[in-house]
Design a protein around this motif. Structure first.
Motif, PDB file in Angstrom:
ATOM      1  N   SER A  66      -6.225   9.770  13.124  1.00 41.87           N
ATOM      2  CA  SER A  66      -5.016   9.042  13.499  1.00 41.87           C
ATOM      3  C   SER A  66      -4.628   8.067  12.388  1.00 41.87           C
ATOM      4  N   ILE A  67      -3.352   7.705  12.370  1.00 40.00           N
ATOM      5  CA  ILE A  67      -2.826   6.758  11.382  1.00 40.00           C
ATOM      6  C   ILE A  67      -2.001   5.710  12.114  1.00 40.00           C
ATOM      7  N   ILE A  68      -2.179   4.447  11.735  1.00 45.11           N
ATOM      8  CA  ILE A  68      -1.360   3.353  12.240  1.00 45.11           C
ATOM      9  C   ILE A  68      -0.672   2.715  11.036  1.00 45.11           C
ATOM     10  N   GLU A  69       0.653   2.708  11.031  1.00 48.11           N
ATOM     11  CA  GLU A  69       1.427   2.087   9.956  1.00 48.11           C
ATOM     12  C   GLU A  69       2.038   0.793  10.464  1.00 48.11           C
ATOM     13  N   THR A  70       2.000  -0.228   9.622  1.00 48.56           N
ATOM     14  CA  THR A  70       2.620  -1.501   9.987  1.00 48.56           C
ATOM     15  C   THR A  70       4.012  -1.588   9.372  1.00 48.56           C
ATOM     16  N   LYS A  71       4.785  -2.515   9.890  1.00 48.33           N
ATOM     17  CA  LYS A  71       6.099  -2.783   9.287  1.00 48.33           C
ATOM     18  C   LYS A  71       5.875  -3.503   7.957  1.00 48.33           C
ATOM     19  N   TYR A  72       6.877  -3.463   7.116  1.00 47.03           N
ATOM     20  CA  TYR A  72       6.779  -4.117   5.818  1.00 47.03           C
ATOM     21  C   TYR A  72       6.678  -5.631   5.981  1.00 47.03           C
TER      22      TYR A  72
END
Length: 157
Positions: A67-73
């Motif tokens: 799984s991958i979790i991306e944050t906002k910039y």
């Protein structure tokens, strides 16, 4: 004389072609290995620690082996070195990646990947730039907290 000239041109072209593939040595991604945990702990504890460190989750994606979790910039002030280079704006993003450990295991290797982008004064496009020390320190602090949570979690197998 002609042989010497041909030899010099051959050597020059060999050096020129050989050096053209050499990179500048600047790595634009910063990677930290956080630790090993289950998928449930990855999802719940990552959300918790990202929230504590004020990182907003942009998207979560299940991939074939994890799984991958991306944050906002996150937007920060440019460092002195970046200002000297002509960078007027800086933003970065953290991606947490869980990859299955081994083939059949229920444990996942967790890694934090940081990408930094800069915008130069004469250009409006965001360009990959090397991650500065201030951002590295903040991400190390975050990853240490996440690693501590993973290690302190009592798991039932």
């Amino acid at each position: 004389m002609l042989k010497k000239l041909a030899t010099i041109l051959f050597l020059f072209s060999f050096v020129f072609i050989g050096c053209s593939s050499v990179s500048s040595g600047k790595i634009t991604e910063y990677r930290i290995t956080v630790g090993t945990t289950t998928m449930y702990d990855f999802q719940t504890l990552s959300d918790k620690i990202l929230g504590q460190h004020r990182f907003l989750i942009d998207r979560t994606e299940d991939i074939g082996s994890g799984s991958i979790i991306e944050t906002k910039y996150e937007y920060t002030e440019p460092s002195n070195e970046e200002l000297i280079q002509g960078i007027k704006e800086v933003r970065y993003q953290i991606i947490l990646e869980a990859r299955m450990k081994g083939g059949v295991s229920k444990m996942y290797n967790i890694r934090a990947i940081v990408r930094e982008y800069g915008r130069f004064t004469d250009n409006n496009e965001w360009i990959d730039i090397p991650v500065n020390d201030q951002i590295k320190k903040r991400v190390k602090f975050f990853s240490n907290d996440l690693k501590t949570e993973f290690e302190n979690k009592i798991r039932a197998f």
